[in-house]
Design an enzyme around this catalytic site. Sequence first.
Site, PDB file in Angstrom:
ATOM      1  N   CYS A 190      -1.815   8.361   4.690  1.00 37.88           N
ATOM      2  CA  CYS A 190      -1.893   8.089   3.255  1.00 37.88           C
ATOM      3  C   CYS A 190      -3.303   8.321   2.728  1.00 37.88           C
ATOM      4  O   CYS A 190      -3.506   8.469   1.528  1.00 37.88           O
ATOM      5  CB  CYS A 190      -1.418   6.674   2.947  1.00 37.88           C
ATOM      6  N   GLU A 237       0.881  -1.171   0.000  1.00 38.28           N
ATOM      7  CA  GLU A 237       0.000   0.000   0.000  1.00 38.28           C
ATOM      8  C   GLU A 237       0.909   1.208   0.000  1.00 38.28           C
ATOM      9  O   GLU A 237       1.815   1.324   0.829  1.00 38.28           O
ATOM     10  CB  GLU A 237      -0.912  -0.011   1.234  1.00 38.28           C
TER      11      GLU A 237
END
Length: 545
Positions: A328, A294
């Site tokens: 994020c 990720e």
Amino acid sequence: MLKGFFNVPTPQNEPVLNYGPRSVERATLKAALDEARAKKIDIPMYIGGKEVRTNNKKEIRPPHDHQHVLATFSEGDASHVTAAIDAALAAKADWENLPWEQRAAVFLKAAELLAGPYRAKVNAATMLGQSKNAYQAEIDSACELIDFLRFNVEYMTEIYKQQPPVSGKGVWNRVEQRPLEGFVFALTPFNFTAIAGNLPTSAAMMGNVVVWKPAYTQIYAANVLMQVFIEAGMPAGVINLVYVNGPTAGDVIFSHPDFAGIHFTGSTGVFQNIWQTIGNNIHKYKTYPRIVGETGGKDFVLAHASADAEVVSTALVRGAFEYQGQKCSAASRAYIPKSLWPAVKANMQRDITSFKMGPVEDFENFINAVITEASFDKLAGYIDAAKKDAATEIVAGGSYDKTKGWFIEPTVIRVDDPYYVTMCEELFGPVLTIYVYEDDKFDEILDVVDKTSIYALTGAIISQDRYAIAKATHHLRNAAGNFYINDKPTGAVVGQQPFGGARGSGTDDKAGSMINLLRWVSPRTIKETFDPPKDYRYPFLAKEL
């Protein structure tokens, strides 16, 4: 060996403590903060169950108070990476042969330790080492990591329960979920202690052994996690924690024949380089490695003309500025209809003016420091460039100060160009860029949102018009792996919103779900025939009479 089909405790999301004035948890956390600041510790690596120290010491300082030294840690070299791999492989047979319920018990105990005796310690470590306020630390290093451990145990049992639905007459079909053949490399980021804990443990839970390299800026809390795992009964060598620079680790790990997979969270550029290296070395490995990552995000909030201005502004200030925009999933670009903009602008200016910024030890501070001087300098550069650009407007913030800590004031930039640099590039800080569009251009702006960025991590639509919601949900189906309706694009909860994105944001293997755990097993199909044939001839071969 125990015999039985065991049910694990039903997982529930860990309640979030509020740390309000005069609460027990507030007093306990403040005491833990005082204790941590009062001493300087020396943090070892953990290899094969042993504490390993070197003479190459690096200092750990709070981002919000860079004059204070919290700890030193021992930086390792290639020999320590090799030792960690050797220790992992030596532990592999016993760990993967341990009954699954015994493995599960280790992680369930770790969850209880984090929920109880270690809660204040791990939260204080996250606050001091990563400059998170009390609430952001609580939802991260306590609640989310506890949830990962408990829910992943449940997902593990669900995976093991998945068996072929049919066994023909005289046959028993079954599936065994084997650990990967080799070791897993966990490469973890600074911004979430929960991610730093989940990446190695999710692979280990499925019977794998792990070499874990955290970001240097997260080592202070990673050390506490390792203490928890050890107290929970993690056998020596199952998870090995090393502190080496990235190229040193990569040179050893990605050339090793027993490299079986990487569990990664970090930047897109680093992940792409890792993928390329693995591809170049593919002939060296015993198996095709699992690559799970990720990475970045340029996460959006799209408001429709029907939206409530207070809902929009709250989603923006929380989504963009909690933990200084260093999630994020943080909102970093927004698209606001012209009719709504005056109210949204006024609301945001009102709220941002009320923010208090400073050290995490003062619980009144909503905003703390960014993680490093390099991050500070990068963000200051973007802000300065926007100030000089005639086509941009600094709506709020725009100041910064590194005297005491790496403090960037939450900054809102309005741009005339929807493809302005801060609308496109990931900044990873408290900078939100807004493009104001004509109300009747909603369909066109959907295309802009979809095509602006290489990323596809999180995004949100805010609207009271169900047709607009339906249109945006469909049109932006590939623009965000986690999509929010009438909410900020942050705050995914384990067991509720599995997290991960596609495109440039990663492999979308959804941390906090069964999908992720399936990447750490290799299924073997077993067919057992109880009365096997003793003649090769089939009936169709018989002669006609």
